[in-house]
Design a protein around this motif. Structure first.
Motif, PDB file in Angstrom:
ATOM      1  N   ARG A 136       0.848  -1.179   0.000  1.00 12.08           N
ATOM      2  CA  ARG A 136       0.000   0.000   0.000  1.00 12.08           C
ATOM      3  C   ARG A 136       0.891   1.240   0.000  1.00 12.08           C
ATOM      4  O   ARG A 136       2.119   1.137   0.054  1.00 12.08           O
ATOM      5  N   ARG A 137       0.277   2.382  -0.046  1.00 10.06           N
ATOM      6  CA  ARG A 137       0.980   3.659   0.089  1.00 10.06           C
ATOM      7  C   ARG A 137       0.499   4.359   1.347  1.00 10.06           C
ATOM      8  O   ARG A 137      -0.654   4.240   1.749  1.00 10.06           O
ATOM      9  N   HIS A 138       1.410   5.080   1.958  1.00 10.28           N
ATOM     10  CA  HIS A 138       1.058   5.981   3.062  1.00 10.28           C
ATOM     11  C   HIS A 138       1.760   7.280   2.744  1.00 10.28           C
ATOM     12  O   HIS A 138       2.968   7.435   2.963  1.00 10.28           O
ATOM     13  N   GLY A 139       1.024   8.230   2.176  1.00  9.99           N
ATOM     14  CA  GLY A 139       1.659   9.420   1.634  1.00  9.99           C
ATOM     15  C   GLY A 139       2.556   9.021   0.476  1.00  9.99           C
ATOM     16  O   GLY A 139       2.145   8.292  -0.431  1.00  9.99           O
ATOM     17  N   GLN A 140       3.803   9.435   0.509  1.00  7.33           N
ATOM     18  CA  GLN A 140       4.763   9.073  -0.530  1.00  7.33           C
ATOM     19  C   GLN A 140       5.459   7.747  -0.244  1.00  7.33           C
ATOM     20  O   GLN A 140       6.159   7.208  -1.105  1.00  7.33           O
ATOM     21  N   GLY A 141       5.286   7.223   0.959  1.00  4.32           N
ATOM     22  CA  GLY A 141       5.992   6.013   1.357  1.00  4.32           C
ATOM     23  C   GLY A 141       5.306   4.737   0.906  1.00  4.32           C
ATOM     24  O   GLY A 141       4.082   4.655   0.840  1.00  4.32           O
ATOM     25  N   ARG A 142       6.123   3.736   0.607  1.00  2.00           N
ATOM     26  CA  ARG A 142       5.605   2.406   0.278  1.00  2.00           C
ATOM     27  C   ARG A 142       5.559   1.557   1.544  1.00  2.00           C
ATOM     28  O   ARG A 142       6.501   1.579   2.356  1.00  2.00           O
ATOM     29  N   VAL A 143       4.476   0.812   1.699  1.00  2.00           N
ATOM     30  CA  VAL A 143       4.277  -0.036   2.873  1.00  2.00           C
ATOM     31  C   VAL A 143       4.029  -1.464   2.410  1.00  2.00           C
ATOM     32  O   VAL A 143       3.193  -1.701   1.532  1.00  2.00           O
ATOM     33  N   PHE A 144       4.765  -2.420   3.010  1.00  3.37           N
ATOM     34  CA  PHE A 144       4.615  -3.840   2.673  1.00  3.37           C
ATOM     35  C   PHE A 144       4.404  -4.635   3.953  1.00  3.37           C
ATOM     36  O   PHE A 144       5.041  -4.374   4.980  1.00  3.37           O
ATOM     37  N   TYR A 145       3.513  -5.658   3.856  1.00  4.01           N
ATOM     38  CA  TYR A 145       3.263  -6.514   5.022  1.00  4.01           C
ATOM     39  C   TYR A 145       2.995  -7.945   4.595  1.00  4.01           C
ATOM     40  O   TYR A 145       2.300  -8.194   3.615  1.00  4.01           O
ATOM     41  N   SER A 146       3.553  -8.887   5.366  1.00  2.00           N
ATOM     42  CA  SER A 146       3.256 -10.317   5.219  1.00  2.00           C
ATOM     43  C   SER A 146       2.934 -10.866   6.602  1.00  2.00           C
ATOM     44  O   SER A 146       3.678 -10.617   7.557  1.00  2.00           O
ATOM     45  N   SER A 147       1.849 -11.617   6.737  1.00  2.00           N
ATOM     46  CA  SER A 147       1.483 -12.164   8.044  1.00  2.00           C
ATOM     47  C   SER A 147       2.240 -13.451   8.379  1.00  2.00           C
ATOM     48  O   SER A 147       2.058 -14.020   9.458  1.00  2.00           O
ATOM     49  N   LEU A 148       3.100 -13.908   7.488  1.00  2.00           N
ATOM     50  CA  LEU A 148       3.878 -15.129   7.714  1.00  2.00           C
ATOM     51  C   LEU A 148       5.108 -14.826   8.567  1.00  2.00           C
ATOM     52  O   LEU A 148       5.694 -13.755   8.455  1.00  2.00           O
ATOM     53  N   GLY A 149       5.515 -15.786   9.413  1.00  2.00           N
ATOM     54  CA  GLY A 149       6.754 -15.619  10.151  1.00  2.00           C
ATOM     55  C   GLY A 149       6.613 -15.542  11.655  1.00  2.00           C
ATOM     56  O   GLY A 149       7.135 -14.624  12.287  1.00  2.00           O
ATOM     57  N   HIS A 150       5.952 -16.523  12.263  1.00  2.00           N
ATOM     58  CA  HIS A 150       5.700 -16.515  13.709  1.00  2.00           C
ATOM     59  C   HIS A 150       6.993 -16.564  14.531  1.00  2.00           C
ATOM     60  O   HIS A 150       7.130 -15.853  15.534  1.00  2.00           O
ATOM     61  N   VAL A 151       7.926 -17.408  14.126  1.00  2.00           N
ATOM     62  CA  VAL A 151       9.214 -17.530  14.816  1.00  2.00           C
ATOM     63  C   VAL A 151      10.327 -17.607  13.778  1.00  2.00           C
ATOM     64  O   VAL A 151      10.081 -17.780  12.578  1.00  2.00           O
ATOM     65  N   ALA A 152      11.568 -17.524  14.250  1.00  2.00           N
ATOM     66  CA  ALA A 152      12.719 -17.451  13.353  1.00  2.00           C
ATOM     67  C   ALA A 152      12.825 -18.658  12.424  1.00  2.00           C
ATOM     68  O   ALA A 152      13.259 -18.522  11.276  1.00  2.00           O
ATOM     69  N   LYS A 153      12.431 -19.835  12.878  1.00  2.00           N
ATOM     70  CA  LYS A 153      12.562 -21.041  12.068  1.00  2.00           C
ATOM     71  C   LYS A 153      11.761 -20.953  10.772  1.00  2.00           C
ATOM     72  O   LYS A 153      12.103 -21.597   9.772  1.00  2.00           O
ATOM     73  N   GLU A 154      10.720 -20.144  10.750  1.00  2.00           N
ATOM     74  CA  GLU A 154       9.890 -20.040   9.545  1.00  2.00           C
ATOM     75  C   GLU A 154      10.625 -19.369   8.385  1.00  2.00           C
ATOM     76  O   GLU A 154      10.188 -19.474   7.237  1.00  2.00           O
ATOM     77  N   PHE A 155      11.737 -18.715   8.663  1.00  2.00           N
ATOM     78  CA  PHE A 155      12.543 -18.164   7.578  1.00  2.00           C
ATOM     79  C   PHE A 155      13.178 -19.260   6.735  1.00  2.00           C
ATOM     80  O   PHE A 155      13.722 -18.989   5.670  1.00  2.00           O
ATOM     81  N   GLU A 156      13.105 -20.497   7.213  1.00  2.00           N
ATOM     82  CA  GLU A 156      13.603 -21.628   6.432  1.00  2.00           C
ATOM     83  C   GLU A 156      12.636 -22.017   5.311  1.00  2.00           C
ATOM     84  O   GLU A 156      13.007 -22.788   4.417  1.00  2.00           O
ATOM     85  N   VAL A 157      11.417 -21.500   5.343  1.00  2.00           N
ATOM     86  CA  VAL A 157      10.450 -21.767   4.277  1.00  2.00           C
ATOM     87  C   VAL A 157      10.776 -20.838   3.109  1.00  2.00           C
ATOM     88  O   VAL A 157      10.692 -19.609   3.255  1.00  2.00           O
ATOM     89  N   PRO A 158      11.151 -21.379   1.955  1.00  2.00           N
ATOM     90  CA  PRO A 158      11.638 -20.523   0.861  1.00  2.00           C
ATOM     91  C   PRO A 158      10.646 -19.453   0.430  1.00  2.00           C
ATOM     92  O   PRO A 158      11.038 -18.302   0.170  1.00  2.00           O
ATOM     93  N   GLU A 159       9.359 -19.805   0.359  1.00  2.00           N
ATOM     94  CA  GLU A 159       8.362 -18.835  -0.091  1.00  2.00           C
ATOM     95  C   GLU A 159       8.222 -17.678   0.895  1.00  2.00           C
ATOM     96  O   GLU A 159       8.136 -16.512   0.491  1.00  2.00           O
ATOM     97  N   MET A 160       8.204 -18.011   2.183  1.00  2.00           N
ATOM     98  CA  MET A 160       8.082 -16.959   3.200  1.00  2.00           C
ATOM     99  C   MET A 160       9.243 -15.991   3.103  1.00  2.00           C
ATOM    100  O   MET A 160       9.077 -14.763   3.108  1.00  2.00           O
TER     101      MET A 160
END
Length: 214
Positions: free
Chosen positions: A176-200
């Motif tokens: 999304r946009r907030h003024g001139q800034g770009r904003v990105f969000y993903s709800s994935l990633g509860h704990v550090a180990k989830e960074f091992e999921v390539p798609e996440m």
């Protein structure tokens, strides 16, 4: 060289320090000079406005009025904002100015850690390029979301853990946009180990790079 600020803290269950270290490494690999802070006071610093990107990893907690005002102004003026799971989507629950900027707020994860499907809705977007629908095991976030978000991925609730939401399609990834800034969000990633999921990992990396001011 673009600079990124990662501000981590809050609820320890989301492993904010470990996740901050992983995100720092990802951004450094993309050519960013990364600064790490573990206090919301970093948002009030005048130097903050010169950053290309800020990544909050700060579940729940409190943020002072001047801190969120400075953060919001910096994003409106072009600083990128990107984050994931509760570190961005469940931070500062009593601060609606922050939620307005992020485009959503966590409210529930029925069943806690469960298996669910992530469906890609914008295969033509560079953030999602080459990524197909995938299975995921984590908290399936039920969120209150801004209708102006550009949704890139969704998930559908089965109703197994809350019958009244059976069939609800919920955004998982948006920008999304907030003024001139770009904003990105993903709800994935509860704990550090989830960074091992390539798609996440790929979705978050691309989203952060997209959000960062050039």
């Amino acid at each position: 060289m673009r600079e990124a600020l990662i501000v981590w803290g809050g609820w320890h269950g989301h492993e904010p320090e470990q996740c901050a270290g992983i995100v720092a490494g990802m951004l450094q690999h993309e050519g960013f000079r990364v600064h790490l802070e573990n206090s919301t006071r970093a948002f009030a610093s005048p130097r903050f406005s010169t950053m290309s990107l800020v990544v909050p990893i700060f579940t729940m907690s409190k943020i002072e009025k001047e801190e969120v005002a400075n953060l919001s102004q910096a994003v409106r003026e072009g600083v990128g904002l990107a984050g994931f799971h509760g570190g961005m989507g469940d931070a500062f629950r009593d601060t609606v100015e922050y939620q307005f900027m992020c485009g959503g707020q966590w409210v529930a994860h029925p069943g806690n850690i469960i298996d669910y499907r992530v469906n890609i809705t914008r295969t033509d977007d560079p953030v999602m390029e080459g990524i197909r629908d995938f299975d995921y095991r984590s908290e399936q976030y039920y969120m209150h979301v801004d209708p102006s978000n550009e949704v890139l991925a969704t998930t559908t609730f089965s109703g197994d853990h809350a019958l009244w939401i059976e069939g609800v399609v919920m955004p998982v990834v948006w920008k999304r946009r907030h003024g001139q800034g770009r904003v990105f969000y993903s709800s994935l990633g509860h704990v550090a180990k989830e960074f091992e999921v390539p798609e996440m990992r790929m979705i978050l990396k691309r989203g952060m790079v997209w959000a960062a001011r050039i």
